[in-house]
Design a protein around this motif. Structure first.
Motif, PDB file in Angstrom:
ATOM      1  N   ALA A 126       3.055   0.682  -6.642  1.00  0.00           N
ATOM      2  CA  ALA A 126       2.368   1.013  -8.308  1.00  0.00           C
ATOM      3  C   ALA A 126       1.246   2.179  -8.116  1.00  0.00           C
ATOM      4  O   ALA A 126       1.426   2.992  -9.009  1.00  0.00           O
ATOM      5  N   CYS A 127       0.803   2.371  -6.788  1.00  0.00           N
ATOM      6  CA  CYS A 127      -0.233   3.548  -6.862  1.00  0.00           C
ATOM      7  C   CYS A 127       0.461   4.895  -6.975  1.00  0.00           C
ATOM      8  O   CYS A 127       0.373   5.780  -7.664  1.00  0.00           O
ATOM      9  N   GLU A 128       1.829   4.820  -6.257  1.00  0.00           N
ATOM     10  CA  GLU A 128       2.540   6.236  -6.297  1.00  0.00           C
ATOM     11  C   GLU A 128       3.037   6.387  -7.701  1.00  0.00           C
ATOM     12  O   GLU A 128       3.154   7.439  -8.377  1.00  0.00           O
ATOM     13  N   LYS A 185      -4.934   6.456  -5.758  1.00  0.00           N
ATOM     14  CA  LYS A 185      -5.154   6.748  -4.428  1.00  0.00           C
ATOM     15  C   LYS A 185      -5.909   5.498  -3.815  1.00  0.00           C
ATOM     16  O   LYS A 185      -6.630   4.924  -4.549  1.00  0.00           O
ATOM     17  N   LEU A 186      -5.439   4.820  -2.733  1.00  0.00           N
ATOM     18  CA  LEU A 186      -5.981   3.892  -2.248  1.00  0.00           C
ATOM     19  C   LEU A 186      -7.313   4.315  -1.040  1.00  0.00           C
ATOM     20  O   LEU A 186      -7.148   5.123  -0.412  1.00  0.00           O
ATOM     21  N   LEU A 187      -8.243   3.678  -1.219  1.00  0.00           N
ATOM     22  CA  LEU A 187      -9.399   3.860  -0.311  1.00  0.00           C
ATOM     23  C   LEU A 187      -9.375   2.571   0.537  1.00  0.00           C
ATOM     24  O   LEU A 187      -9.768   1.543  -0.115  1.00  0.00           O
ATOM     25  N   THR A 188      -8.775   2.564   1.764  1.00  0.00           N
ATOM     26  CA  THR A 188      -8.611   1.552   2.519  1.00  0.00           C
ATOM     27  C   THR A 188      -9.795   1.073   3.530  1.00  0.00           C
ATOM     28  O   THR A 188     -10.612   1.932   4.066  1.00  0.00           O
ATOM     29  N   TYR A 189      -9.886  -0.251   3.961  1.00  0.00           N
ATOM     30  CA  TYR A 189     -10.939  -0.737   4.897  1.00  0.00           C
ATOM     31  C   TYR A 189     -10.291  -1.781   5.837  1.00  0.00           C
ATOM     32  O   TYR A 189      -9.117  -2.095   5.460  1.00  0.00           O
TER      33      TYR A 189
END
Length: 524
Positions: free
Chosen positions: A400-402, A407-411
């Motif tokens: 879905a993001c693409e 953009k994903l900011l991940t933790y």
């Protein structure tokens, strides 16, 4: 609150080691409100029935650099009071402890046990006042008196430290900021005036201001590092409490190395205040490169109509604490069935256009794929968990993001609860052995490999690296992720263990927990 306890269970409770008892309690209250609420209510009732007694100053501070058992006990019980949702009731106990310092004329040396206790108490005040902020009490003369008294006791401590011969370092800078901030929230028309005239500019050594080779990603109009400083551990002194001075040293070091972006939230203790004050004291040419990503987290139903004014007030509150613009405001919502979040997102996007001096871009925090897609025409970024032991984003989210250019900011590259959900302890050891071999190959650490794996996944913009600010410093080690890339052989070896040969571990985790962020909605 009474209930029947099986005799053998009671015998087990009576004999369990403290560490095992705490572990069992954490497991029980992690099951949700059905177990968490009775636990907190029971503790609260006990403290209301039998209130903590004020200790005499000479019992709290018997002599210089000494921490008495009475001091340890008093502080532990005070922490229990504000942690069981009695923040107002904790204020007189915090005030009393502060007053005892000049009354006892106690002294401490750097890094002594007493200095460490005072640093942790500084974090305790931050935590108690944060709980008061989140309770949003009605303004009253009694509450105003309590906060005035707490601020006065902090002022007396500062005067005592400055007047001591030789002078003592004031250990409660974080408390001072946090108390003044809550007064600005609850009593906006009569809050203390900000004391900016005595601020000292932060110096970044010119010999190291040259940016090191780091990867960057474009988020809206900004080019930012692919590693963010994560400040969520400031939400509790349980992770360690750094002094304001040590926190500043840590932030200076991060900026020297080119890590100019930080992730925080409105409920991460005093994170916004720390980062905002630090940024405001930087030279303009460096200040303009800093990137503040914070959050607006709504954990319960909104009692007001969703208007531009309501949303704008929320944005302004974060800007006030940060002392300037929010480059990325990430929005968390408690219940997808309550569709007001779409109205809020529309208002937030409008504010980026009408008030660009306040907020630049809008993102989502812990949304699942379905509701990301529902909202994505208004978004530029999403924050969520993504790690070797939580690869759920690969199931739906990254696609879905693409599709929408998000953009994903991940933790959460590694954290213990997710490890237990992902697989067995033996399986985790197998994963660690694989990561260790690859780390040796690239002259890196295991956390470097885990972070690098996430950075090389689809749609990932940056990884948020948790920072025990002012307590420990892993900036130099974290920077190593930009010195290598995992090759196909590395990725294949890791994937076969972390995801499963047929990606069955990733699918199983998705089916057990649901899509990204689902676990956070179960908490509220």
């Amino acid at each position: 609150m009474a209930g029947h306890v099986n005799m053998m269970d009671d015998y087990l409770i009576s004999n369990l080691p403290v560490t095992a008892l705490r572990s069992a309690l954490r497991l029980l209250i992690s099951q949700g409100a059905v177990t968490q609420q009775p636990f907190v209510e029971h503790v609260r009732a006990r403290f209301l029935e039998d209130p903590l007694h004020f200790e005499a100053p000479e019992r709290l501070f018997a002599s210089d650099d000494i921490v008495t058992e009475a001091c340890f006990s008093y502080l532990a019980q005070t922490r229990c009071i504000f942690s069981c949702k009695l923040p107002r009731e904790s204020l007189p106990y915090l005030e009393h402890f502060l007053k005892a310092i000049p009354l006892s004329k106690v002294r401490w040396t750097e890094n002594s046990e007493l200095a460490q206790v005072l640093a942790k108490f500084d974090g305790d005040v931050v935590q108690a006042v944060q709980a008061l902020k989140e309770a949003r009490p009605e303004p009253s003369p009694e509450l105003r008196d309590s906060l005035d008294n707490l601020l006065a006791s902090l002022r007396s401590c500062r005067e005592y430290c400055e007047g001591a011969q030789p002078s003592l370092p004031f250990p409660f800078t974080r408390s001072w900021r946090q108390v003044r901030d809550v007064m600005a929230i609850i009593f906006p028309n009569s809050a203390p005036v900000a004391d900016t005239e005595n601020q000292v500019m932060v110096t970044i050594p010119t010999s190291t201001t040259e940016r090191h080779a780091i990867e960057t990603v474009r988020l809206g109009p900004f080019e930012v590092p692919r590693l963010f400083i994560g400040l969520w551990q400031l939400s509790s002194p349980s992770w360690g409490a750094g002094t304001a001075q040590n926190q500043e040293v840590a932030l200076v070091h991060a900026v020297e190395r080119g890590l100019t972006a930080a992730d925080m939230a409105d409920h991460y203790g005093d994170a916004e205040l720390i980062y905002g004050e630090f940024r405001s004291r930087l030279p303009p040419e460096i200040r303009d490169t800093m990137y503040a990503a914070t959050k607006w987290c709504v954990f319960s139903p909104v009692s007001k109509p969703i208007t531009t004014s309501y949303v704008l007030d929320a944005v302004r509150e974060r800007c006030r604490r940060l002392g300037g613009r929010v480059e990325l405001l990430q929005f968390h919502w408690y219940d997808y069935d309550a569709k007001e979040y779409l109205d809020i997102l529309v208002e937030l996007i409008g504010i980026t256009k009408s008030h660009p001096e306040l907020v630049s871009t809008i993102g989502l925090c812990n949304f699942d794929t379905e509701h990301l897609e529902e909202s994505c025409e208004y978004l530029i970024a999403k924050t969520g968990s993504f790690s070797l032991v939580d690869a759920r984003p690969l199931r739906k989210m990254t696609h879905a993001c693409e599709k929408y250019g998000v953009k994903l900011l991940t933790y959460g590259s590694f954290y213990f609860d997710m490890i237990r959900t992902w697989g067995t302890w033996n399986e985790f050891q197998t994963l660690l052995e694989c990561l260790s071999k690859i780390a040796h190959k690239h002259n890196a650490s295991i956390p470097n490999i885990a972070t690098r794996w996430v950075l090389q996944q689809p749609a990932v913009g940056a990884v948020i690296v948790g920072t025990r600010l002012g307590v420990s410093d892993r900036v130099d080690d974290n920077m190593k992720v930009f010195g290598f890339e995992l090759d196909e052989s590395d990725l294949s070896s890791i994937d076969s263990i972390a995801l499963g040969a047929e990606r069955e571990k990733m699918v199983s985790l998705f089916e057990r927990l649901g899509d990204c962020g689902n676990e956070y909605r179960k908490m509220h």
